[in-house]
Design an enzyme around this catalytic site. Structure first.
Site, mmCIF file in Angstrom:
data_model
loop_
_atom_site.group_PDB
_atom_site.id
_atom_site.type_symbol
_atom_site.label_atom_id
_atom_site.label_comp_id
_atom_site.label_asym_id
_atom_site.label_seq_id
_atom_site.Cartn_x
_atom_site.Cartn_y
_atom_site.Cartn_z
ATOM 1 C CB SER A 170 29.777 2.404 7.708
ATOM 2 O OG SER A 170 30.698 3.116 7.479
ATOM 3 C CB THR A 219 30.920 -3.094 7.389
ATOM 4 O OG1 THR A 219 30.908 -1.974 6.688
ATOM 5 C CG2 THR A 219 29.986 -4.112 7.269
ATOM 6 C CB THR A 246 27.886 -2.662 5.232
ATOM 7 O OG1 THR A 246 28.815 -1.779 4.333
ATOM 8 C CG2 THR A 246 27.494 -3.691 3.300
ATOM 9 N NE ARG A 248 32.877 -2.874 -3.332
ATOM 10 C CZ ARG A 248 33.090 -3.419 -2.526
ATOM 11 N NH1 ARG A 248 31.688 -2.807 -1.731
ATOM 12 N NH2 ARG A 248 33.974 -3.614 -1.496
ATOM 13 C CB THR A 250 34.782 -4.458 9.028
ATOM 14 O OG1 THR A 250 34.599 -2.973 8.751
ATOM 15 C CG2 THR A 250 36.254 -4.742 10.002
ATOM 16 N N GLY A 251 36.132 -4.242 6.178
ATOM 17 C CA GLY A 251 36.794 -4.287 5.869
ATOM 18 C C GLY A 251 37.052 -3.715 4.274
HETATM 19 C C1 SD4 Z 1 32.897 -3.487 1.877
HETATM 20 N N1 SD4 Z 1 33.818 -4.763 3.618
HETATM 21 O O1 SD4 Z 1 31.863 -3.378 0.782
HETATM 22 C C2 SD4 Z 1 32.792 -3.950 3.452
HETATM 23 C C3 SD4 Z 1 32.553 -2.159 4.519
HETATM 24 C C4 SD4 Z 1 33.461 -2.547 4.487
HETATM 25 O O2 SD4 Z 1 33.638 -1.250 6.901
HETATM 26 O O3 SD4 Z 1 33.389 -3.030 6.130
HETATM 27 N N2 SD4 Z 1 33.410 -1.230 5.895
HETATM 28 O O4 SD4 Z 1 33.740 -3.970 1.200
#
Ligand code: SD4
Length: 326
Positions: free
Chosen positions: A83, A185, A203, A213, A236-237
């Site tokens: 990631s 991330t 990340t 994106r 994160t997420g």
């Molecule tokens: C994103 N927040 O690119 C990041 C992805 C992420 O753990 O956090 N992955 O949207």
């Protein structure tokens, strides 16, 4: 603050003589720590090696800024971390593009988005902060800047990540806003012996994201934010939901209004949930926060989010509480 500092120095001395009992975390559900909890460092997910690198710096009296950069560089260099940085899963076109940001206790910030070929975007973000009048550089311009600053151009797509992408391409899975394959991330926050806070986030973004994106991670206030009067937060997420609520900034402002880090993280998650009542069950967002006393909080939309916390001698992974229960 001076009191905390004195306590730290005293505790360091005790640790040196083996008299300091560890771990020191209180065992309540929110991991609210003891009040003599700085210096400290905390990171999203299971990132003990990153936190160890940060700890080495702050325990030697180094700055929180150096600590968060050093911590973020650990998963960036790790090909096994899918990631972040080198070995990060590519976008839908098979191209690795990286997002990162960094912010110091003086309110300075730097960020790179959609950066290719550079293993350590967090360090490029720091150069943006320190060497330019800007906050954010993107894409080809960010790469040119990185090369000017002496960073090396590298292939970041490992065999493992390429094979995973090839498999994904063959399956022709539709672009999804949600992606549970890719949640490591690193957002990292640290408070040094002077009581100053800094933060970083780095990340490769959502795996197989649409080409072009950019997520929340490099957006100051979304993926990460610190304010030396209050504390800091990181995310994160699925970044789209974090961006739409400017989650990290929101958490810091909620703490400024008197909420604990835990309460602030919970309210920021509830903000997402109430805005997206039918969708939130399909994605994970996790928030992590610390206030200037070194108290931490963490909360996810759903089960599975965890964080790594170093306080005094303890460097441990903790499960975060979460919204979606049954
Ligand atoms: C994103 N927040 O690119 C990041 C992805 C992420 O753990 O956090 N992955 O949207």
């Amino acid at each position: 603050m001076e009191l905390n500092r004195r306590r730290f120095i005293k505790n360091s001395a005790l640790a040196g003589t083996g008299m300091l009992g560890i771990p020191v975390l209180k065992a309540n559900s929110h991991n609210e720590p003891a009040d003599n909890a700085i210096p400290m460092a905390v990171a999203t997910w299971n990132n003990t090696a990153a936190i160890q690198a940060a700890a080495g710096i702050i325990h030697r009296g180094g700055s929180a800024l150096d600590a968060v950069e050093a911590g973020a560089r650990v998963p960036e260099a790790d090909p096994g971390d899918l990631s972040v940085g080198y070995g990060g899963l590519p976008d839908a076109n098979g191209i690795v593009t990286l997002d990162a940001c960094i912010m110091d206790h003086l309110g300075n910030a730097g960020s790179v988005t959609y950066l290719q070929h550079i293993k350590h975007p967090v360090s490029v973000a720091r150069k943006v902060m320190e060497e330019t009048p800007h906050v954010m550089l993107s894409g080809a311009g960010a790469l040119t800047f990185a090369l000017e600053q002496g960073f090396k151009k590298e292939n970041l797509l490992t065999d493992e990540s390429r094979q995973a992408w090839e498999k994904w391409s063959k399956e022709k899975k539709p672009f999804g806003e949600t992606n549970f394959e890719n949640h490591d991330t690193i957002g990292i926050l640290a408070i040094d012996q002077q009581g100053n806070i800094s933060g970083a986030c780095t990340t490769s973004g959502m795996a197989y994201k649409r080409h072009g994106r950019v997520g929340d991670s490099p957006i100051i206030g979304a993926g990460m934010y610190v304010d030396n009067e209050v504390g800091g937060a990181c995310a994160t997420g699925v970044g789209e939901y974090v961006m739409k609520t400017l989650g990290s900034f929101l958490i810091v402002e909620l703490m400024r209004q008197g909420k604990s880090p835990q309460q602030a993280c919970e309210e920021a998650i509830k903000r997402i949930v109430t805005r997206h009542p039918r969708r939130f069950k399909d994605f994970q967002v996790g928030y992590l926060a610390v206030n200037k006393q070194g108290q931490t909080g963490a909360y996810g939309t759903e089960k599975g989010f965890e964080y790594t916390l170093l306080q005094q001698e303890s460097n441990r992974v903790h499960p975060a509480d979460y919204y979606l229960k049954d």
